[in-house]
Scaffold this motif. Structure first.
Motif, PDB file in Angstrom:
ATOM      1  N   LYS A  31       0.802  -1.144  -0.120  1.00  0.00           N
ATOM      2  CA  LYS A  31      -0.148  -0.060  -0.052  1.00  0.00           C
ATOM      3  C   LYS A  31       1.021   1.357   0.067  1.00  0.00           C
ATOM      4  N   ILE A  32       0.501   2.133  -0.954  1.00  0.00           N
ATOM      5  CA  ILE A  32       1.257   3.603  -1.062  1.00  0.00           C
ATOM      6  C   ILE A  32       0.771   4.457  -0.069  1.00  0.00           C
ATOM      7  N   ILE A  33       1.518   4.970   0.952  1.00  0.00           N
ATOM      8  CA  ILE A  33       0.780   5.890   1.850  1.00  0.00           C
ATOM      9  C   ILE A  33       1.366   7.364   1.805  1.00  0.00           C
ATOM     10  N   ALA A  34       2.603   7.288   1.084  1.00  0.00           N
ATOM     11  CA  ALA A  34       3.088   8.432   0.696  1.00  0.00           C
ATOM     12  C   ALA A  34       3.981   8.537  -0.488  1.00  0.00           C
ATOM     13  N   LEU A  35       3.949   9.632  -1.405  1.00  0.00           N
ATOM     14  CA  LEU A  35       4.609   9.502  -2.722  1.00  0.00           C
ATOM     15  C   LEU A  35       4.842  11.073  -2.995  1.00  0.00           C
ATOM     16  N   LYS A  36       5.960  11.168  -3.358  1.00  0.00           N
ATOM     17  CA  LYS A  36       6.360  12.529  -4.156  1.00  0.00           C
ATOM     18  C   LYS A  36       7.473  12.307  -5.089  1.00  0.00           C
ATOM     19  N   MET A  37       7.472  13.448  -5.993  1.00  0.00           N
ATOM     20  CA  MET A  37       8.495  13.545  -6.961  1.00  0.00           C
ATOM     21  C   MET A  37       9.268  14.708  -6.523  1.00  0.00           C
ATOM     22  N   MET A  38      10.713  14.464  -6.547  1.00  0.00           N
ATOM     23  CA  MET A  38      11.687  15.607  -5.732  1.00  0.00           C
ATOM     24  C   MET A  38      12.510  15.586  -6.674  1.00  0.00           C
ATOM     25  N   ASN A  39      13.256  16.834  -6.758  1.00  0.00           N
ATOM     26  CA  ASN A  39      14.620  17.049  -7.095  1.00  0.00           C
ATOM     27  C   ASN A  39      15.465  17.392  -5.902  1.00  0.00           C
ATOM     28  N   LEU A  40      16.386  16.585  -5.435  1.00  0.00           N
ATOM     29  CA  LEU A  40      16.861  16.408  -4.161  1.00  0.00           C
ATOM     30  C   LEU A  40      17.833  17.398  -4.092  1.00  0.00           C
ATOM     31  N   THR A  41      18.235  17.867  -2.792  1.00  0.00           N
ATOM     32  CA  THR A  41      19.454  18.800  -2.530  1.00  0.00           C
ATOM     33  C   THR A  41      20.797  17.766  -2.240  1.00  0.00           C
ATOM     34  N   VAL A  70      13.686  12.354  -8.466  1.00  0.00           N
ATOM     35  CA  VAL A  70      13.438  10.876  -8.179  1.00  0.00           C
ATOM     36  C   VAL A  70      11.988  10.967  -7.594  1.00  0.00           C
ATOM     37  N   ILE A  71      11.443   9.400  -7.358  1.00  0.00           N
ATOM     38  CA  ILE A  71      10.307   9.333  -6.428  1.00  0.00           C
ATOM     39  C   ILE A  71      10.222   8.780  -5.358  1.00  0.00           C
ATOM     40  N   ALA A  72      10.150   9.477  -4.346  1.00  0.00           N
ATOM     41  CA  ALA A  72      10.215   9.140  -2.748  1.00  0.00           C
ATOM     42  C   ALA A  72       8.746   8.503  -2.538  1.00  0.00           C
ATOM     43  N   MET A  73       8.898   7.319  -1.969  1.00  0.00           N
ATOM     44  CA  MET A  73       7.534   6.738  -1.423  1.00  0.00           C
ATOM     45  C   MET A  73       7.548   6.139   0.015  1.00  0.00           C
ATOM     46  N   ILE A  74       6.636   5.898   0.790  1.00  0.00           N
ATOM     47  CA  ILE A  74       6.482   4.978   1.809  1.00  0.00           C
ATOM     48  C   ILE A  74       5.726   3.993   1.239  1.00  0.00           C
ATOM     49  N   LEU A  75       6.206   2.565   1.697  1.00  0.00           N
ATOM     50  CA  LEU A  75       4.865   1.598   1.254  1.00  0.00           C
ATOM     51  C   LEU A  75       4.763   0.642   2.602  1.00  0.00           C
ATOM     52  N   GLU A  76       3.449   0.133   2.785  1.00  0.00           N
ATOM     53  CA  GLU A  76       3.019  -0.490   3.719  1.00  0.00           C
ATOM     54  C   GLU A  76       2.671  -1.805   3.478  1.00  0.00           C
ATOM     55  N   GLY A  77       2.844  -2.645   4.352  1.00  0.00           N
ATOM     56  CA  GLY A  77       2.299  -4.142   4.002  1.00  0.00           C
ATOM     57  C   GLY A  77       2.976  -5.084   5.169  1.00  0.00           C
ATOM     58  N   ASP A  78       2.655  -6.260   5.280  1.00  0.00           N
ATOM     59  CA  ASP A  78       3.126  -7.437   6.074  1.00  0.00           C
ATOM     60  C   ASP A  78       4.544  -7.510   5.414  1.00  0.00           C
ATOM     61  N   GLU A  79       5.441  -7.621   6.150  1.00  0.00           N
ATOM     62  CA  GLU A  79       6.886  -7.698   5.945  1.00  0.00           C
ATOM     63  C   GLU A  79       7.363  -6.986   4.548  1.00  0.00           C
ATOM     64  N   ALA A  80       6.826  -5.611   4.710  1.00  0.00           N
ATOM     65  CA  ALA A  80       7.157  -4.768   3.705  1.00  0.00           C
ATOM     66  C   ALA A  80       8.653  -4.588   3.001  1.00  0.00           C
ATOM     67  N   ILE A  81       9.437  -4.650   4.211  1.00  0.00           N
ATOM     68  CA  ILE A  81      11.040  -4.427   3.899  1.00  0.00           C
ATOM     69  C   ILE A  81      11.497  -5.441   2.944  1.00  0.00           C
ATOM     70  N   MET A  82      11.269  -6.875   3.488  1.00  0.00           N
ATOM     71  CA  MET A  82      11.719  -7.904   2.773  1.00  0.00           C
ATOM     72  C   MET A  82      10.892  -7.970   1.320  1.00  0.00           C
ATOM     73  N   LEU A  83       9.525  -7.655   1.255  1.00  0.00           N
ATOM     74  CA  LEU A  83       8.892  -7.977   0.003  1.00  0.00           C
ATOM     75  C   LEU A  83       9.548  -6.992  -1.095  1.00  0.00           C
ATOM     76  N   VAL A  84       9.739  -5.623  -0.623  1.00  0.00           N
ATOM     77  CA  VAL A  84      10.100  -4.732  -1.455  1.00  0.00           C
ATOM     78  C   VAL A  84      11.659  -4.888  -2.018  1.00  0.00           C
TER      79      VAL A  84
END
Length: 147
Positions: A31-41, A70-84
């Motif tokens: 599940k995407i819970i945050a998403l943004k396109m950015m030019n990073l510093t 870049v696209i920065a995002m936060i994903l959520e789910g069961d074992e999200a770190i391993m799945l991603v």
């Protein structure tokens, strides 16, 4: 539910595969819970990759990450770190398998196209670098029982 940080780097824009990369995470049920396109510093990129400072690839990594949006995002789910991390594939392109984002689209390790947090501690640190708490969009997924 576990949260993780993901960054689609400039290579996804150069290759025109932003949608493809995003859809792989969604199709897996994350599940995407945050998403943004950015030019990073440079300051943000250096903070993000601080653990690599002094390594032979550090300067090129910073330069590449600053080379486009870049696209920065936060994903959520069961074992999200391993799945991603499984969906992203190995950092070393020689170890990537077809079917992973890096395996299908990355041609060079130094031009890695996706960053994925490797632990809950890294995810927490990276999320706080890129997002304010009020930028998270928490929502109820009516299809969650199917994933």
């Amino acid at each position: 539910m576990e949260k993780t940080f993901v960054m689609l780097k400039p290579g996804v824009f150069q290759r025109r595969i932003v949608g493809e990369a995003l859809s792989r995470f969604e199709r897996k049920g994350l599940k995407i819970i945050a998403l943004k396109m950015m030019n990073l510093t440079k300051t943000l990129v250096e903070a993000h990759y601080a653990e690599h400072k002094g390594r032979d690839f550090y300067e090129k990594l910073v330069e590449y990450t600053l080379s486009g949006p870049v696209i920065a995002m936060i994903l959520e789910g069961d074992e999200a770190i391993m799945l991603v991390r499984r969906l992203a594939g190995a950092t070393d392109v020689r170890e990537n398998l077809p079917g992973t984002i890096r395996g299908d689209f990355a041609a060079h390790t130094r031009l890695n196209i996706v960053h994925a947090s490797d632990s809950p501690e890294s995810a927490s640190r990276e999320i706080s670098l890129f997002f304010k708490p009020e930028e998270l969009c928490l929502w109820e997924d009516g299809n969650a029982k199917w994933f």
